[in-house]
Design an enzyme around this catalytic site. Structure first.
Site, PDB file in Angstrom:
ATOM      1  N   GLY A 263       1.045  -5.301   1.011  1.00  0.00           N
ATOM      2  CA  GLY A 263      -0.633  -4.953  -0.505  1.00  0.00           C
ATOM      3  C   GLY A 263      -0.163  -5.644  -1.677  1.00  0.00           C
ATOM      4  O   GLY A 263      -1.124  -6.367  -2.312  1.00  0.00           O
TER       5      GLY A 263
ATOM      6  N   GLU B  60       3.763  -5.248   6.990  1.00  0.00           N
ATOM      7  CA  GLU B  60       3.695  -4.325   8.241  1.00  0.00           C
ATOM      8  C   GLU B  60       3.913  -3.923   9.341  1.00  0.00           C
ATOM      9  O   GLU B  60       3.799  -3.052   9.575  1.00  0.00           O
ATOM     10  CB  GLU B  60       2.286  -4.037   7.940  1.00  0.00           C
ATOM     11  CG  GLU B  60       1.407  -4.454   6.752  1.00  0.00           C
ATOM     12  CD  GLU B  60       1.002  -5.303   5.414  1.00  0.00           C
ATOM     13  OE1 GLU B  60       2.281  -6.780   6.202  1.00  0.00           O
ATOM     14  OE2 GLU B  60       0.485  -5.535   4.512  1.00  0.00           O
TER      15      GLU B  60
ATOM     16  N   GLU C 120      -0.566  -9.325  -0.912  1.00  0.00           N
ATOM     17  CA  GLU C 120      -2.361  -9.848  -0.683  1.00  0.00           C
ATOM     18  C   GLU C 120      -3.098  -9.168  -2.027  1.00  0.00           C
ATOM     19  O   GLU C 120      -3.934 -10.423  -2.495  1.00  0.00           O
ATOM     20  CB  GLU C 120      -2.874  -8.152   0.087  1.00  0.00           C
ATOM     21  CG  GLU C 120      -2.268  -9.050   2.026  1.00  0.00           C
ATOM     22  CD  GLU C 120      -2.633  -7.698   2.503  1.00  0.00           C
ATOM     23  OE1 GLU C 120      -1.933  -6.734   2.422  1.00  0.00           O
ATOM     24  OE2 GLU C 120      -3.482  -7.793   3.461  1.00  0.00           O
TER      25      GLU C 120
ATOM     26  N   ALA D 137       0.404  -1.204  -0.327  1.00  0.00           N
ATOM     27  CA  ALA D 137       0.009  -0.276  -0.428  1.00  0.00           C
ATOM     28  C   ALA D 137       0.581   0.761  -0.263  1.00  0.00           C
ATOM     29  O   ALA D 137       1.372   1.041   0.406  1.00  0.00           O
ATOM     30  CB  ALA D 137      -0.966  -0.434   0.733  1.00  0.00           C
TER      31      ALA D 137
HETATM   32  N1  COA Z   1       4.590   3.187  -0.543  1.00  0.00           N
HETATM   33  C1  COA Z   1       5.358   4.842  -0.799  1.00  0.00           C
HETATM   34  N2  COA Z   1       6.122   4.578  -1.190  1.00  0.00           N
HETATM   35  C2  COA Z   1       6.891   3.464  -1.554  1.00  0.00           C
HETATM   36  C3  COA Z   1       6.361   1.917  -0.867  1.00  0.00           C
HETATM   37  C4  COA Z   1       5.291   2.295  -0.407  1.00  0.00           C
HETATM   38  N3  COA Z   1       4.738   1.077   0.546  1.00  0.00           N
HETATM   39  N4  COA Z   1       7.436   0.820  -1.483  1.00  0.00           N
HETATM   40  C5  COA Z   1       8.127   1.844  -1.967  1.00  0.00           C
HETATM   41  N5  COA Z   1       8.316   2.946  -2.013  1.00  0.00           N
HETATM   42  C6  COA Z   1       9.097   4.195  -2.627  1.00  0.00           C
HETATM   43  C7  COA Z   1      10.024   4.559  -1.449  1.00  0.00           C
HETATM   44  O1  COA Z   1       9.549   5.966  -0.966  1.00  0.00           O
HETATM   45  C8  COA Z   1      10.842   5.899  -3.231  1.00  0.00           C
HETATM   46  O2  COA Z   1      10.855   6.795  -3.441  1.00  0.00           O
HETATM   47  P1  COA Z   1      11.722   8.045  -3.909  1.00  0.00           P
HETATM   48  O3  COA Z   1      12.422   7.322  -4.554  1.00  0.00           O
HETATM   49  O4  COA Z   1      10.648   8.842  -3.622  1.00  0.00           O
HETATM   50  O5  COA Z   1      11.925   8.265  -1.934  1.00  0.00           O
HETATM   51  C9  COA Z   1      10.377   4.505  -4.360  1.00  0.00           C
HETATM   52  O6  COA Z   1       9.713   3.861  -4.375  1.00  0.00           O
HETATM   53  C10 COA Z   1      11.990   2.947  -4.152  1.00  0.00           C
HETATM   54  O7  COA Z   1      12.278   2.062  -2.871  1.00  0.00           O
HETATM   55  P2  COA Z   1      13.311   2.265  -1.800  1.00  0.00           P
HETATM   56  O8  COA Z   1      12.612   1.752  -0.416  1.00  0.00           O
HETATM   57  O9  COA Z   1      13.879   3.763  -1.910  1.00  0.00           O
HETATM   58  O10 COA Z   1      13.797   1.011  -2.883  1.00  0.00           O
HETATM   59  P3  COA Z   1      14.895  -0.264  -1.912  1.00  0.00           P
HETATM   60  O11 COA Z   1      15.531  -0.450  -3.468  1.00  0.00           O
HETATM   61  O12 COA Z   1      15.976   0.655  -1.366  1.00  0.00           O
HETATM   62  O13 COA Z   1      14.000  -1.174  -1.258  1.00  0.00           O
HETATM   63  C11 COA Z   1      11.765  -1.972  -0.740  1.00  0.00           C
HETATM   64  C12 COA Z   1      13.145  -0.953  -1.643  1.00  0.00           C
HETATM   65  C13 COA Z   1      10.151  -2.648  -1.363  1.00  0.00           C
HETATM   66  C14 COA Z   1      13.022  -2.829   0.653  1.00  0.00           C
HETATM   67  C15 COA Z   1      11.181  -1.064   0.023  1.00  0.00           C
HETATM   68  O14 COA Z   1      10.386   0.307  -1.117  1.00  0.00           O
HETATM   69  C16 COA Z   1      10.380  -1.098   1.460  1.00  0.00           C
HETATM   70  O15 COA Z   1      10.555  -1.574   2.564  1.00  0.00           O
HETATM   71  N6  COA Z   1       9.387  -0.737   0.408  1.00  0.00           N
HETATM   72  C17 COA Z   1       8.465  -0.545   1.637  1.00  0.00           C
HETATM   73  C18 COA Z   1       7.379  -2.606   1.693  1.00  0.00           C
HETATM   74  C19 COA Z   1       6.025  -2.214   3.421  1.00  0.00           C
HETATM   75  O16 COA Z   1       6.079  -1.255   3.905  1.00  0.00           O
HETATM   76  N7  COA Z   1       5.109  -2.421   2.258  1.00  0.00           N
HETATM   77  C20 COA Z   1       3.686  -2.648   2.710  1.00  0.00           C
HETATM   78  C21 COA Z   1       3.183  -1.512   2.865  1.00  0.00           C
HETATM   79  S1  COA Z   1       1.382  -0.972   4.282  1.00  0.00           S
END
Ligand code: COA
Length: 261
Positions: free
Chosen positions: A110, A133, A113, A65
């Protein structure tokens, strides 16, 4: 036609691509609204026989999400967001035509999911799955507590949901979350190969088979309602405010438990 989705219909197979690659295809409200429009099209357009859902780019299927939309939510707003997500994914699960997830990278929160609401899943060898989460002080809210438990069993589901750890595609295959793991360049071809077989069958029998298999799922205890309420409750905690802020500020969260010790 859509802002956040790409769609392409070839030989009766509609490929729906979640298209926010700069945000790793995170599901914001607009994606959900547009997924519902696509679901209307899937039901009403007889030229569509079956569907593939995938993510844009090579890095992510869907990274969850959109966390930016979680800032400052109340319990009631959290419950409403969960309801919209659950309802959308239930429409996918109950769609009268087969919908396969092609998981091409991160399928987190999400995203996992969404993949689990599809009728089955195929992934590229570099795909990663998880319900992180808990790292935000939250729990899954779009059916993850229910479908992950059904698909991989209670012990494995709880380990993933409580640790927030990711598993790789080989492990997801072994857990029964996936039907196939293939190389990323043959991901869509593998799904199309399976769908082409299904597309030769009676569409009425296909629809009834999906309906009957779904009827085996016991939702009578309404775990979805429990999930929504618990998800909403988490938003009123200091921990979730800290977890969400920490993600957006690109730092590790400090939860109350750590502060107390
Ligand atoms: N919601 C909003 N933005 C997100 C996102 C999410 N779930 N997942 C990634 N992004 C955004 C990051 O903020 C970043 O944006 P920016 O470039 O404007 O700062 C961009 O996508 C790239 O992500 P980044 O974190 O820089 O990539 P990474 O390779 O370092 O890490 C992940 C990849 C997937 C490990 C990491 O993005 C992450 O942990 N995401 C969230 C996962 C999560 O908690 N999901 C459940 C949500 S309820």
């Amino acid at each position: 036609m859509y802002n956040t989705l790409l769609t392409e219909l070839t030989d009766g197979i509609l490929v729906v691509t979640i298209n926010r690659p700069d945000k790793l295809n995170a599901l914001n409200k607009e994606v959900f609204v547009e997924l519902n429009l696509v679901l209307d099209e899937i039901v009403n357009n007889s030229a569509i026989q079956s569907v593939i859902i995938t993510g844009s780019g090579t890095k992510a299927f869907v990274a969850g999400a959109d966390i930016a939309e979680f800032v400052g939510l109340s319990t009631e707003e959290g419950i409403a967001i969960a309801q919209f997500g659950q309802d959308t994914f239930l429409r996918i699960e109950n769609a009268p035509k087969p919908i396969i997830a092609c998981v091409n990278g991160f399928a987190l929160g999400g995203g996992c999911e969404l993949a689990m609401s599809c009728h089955f899943r195929i992934a590229s060898a570099d795909a990663k799955f998880g319900q992180p989460e808990i790292n935000l002080g939250l729990i899954p809210g779009y059916g993850g507590t229910q479908r992950l438990t059904q698909l991989i069993g209670k012990g494995r589901a709880l380990e993933l949901i409580l640790t927030g750890n990711m598993i790789d595609a080989a492990t997801a295959l072994q857990y029964g979350l996936l039907n196939y793991v293939v190389s990323s360049d043959s991901l869509l071809d593998k799904a199309k190969e399976v769908l082409k077989i299904i597309n030769t069958k009676s569409s009425l029998a296909v629809k009834e088979a999906i309906h009957a298999v779904n009827a085996s799922l016991d939702y009578s205890k309404d775990g979805f309602e429990a999930e929504r309420n618990s998800f909403g409750k988490c938003f009123s905690t200091d921990d979730s405010k800290e977890g969400i802020r920490a993600f957006l500020e690109k730092r590790k969260p400090v939860f109350n438990r750590q502060k107390e010790s």
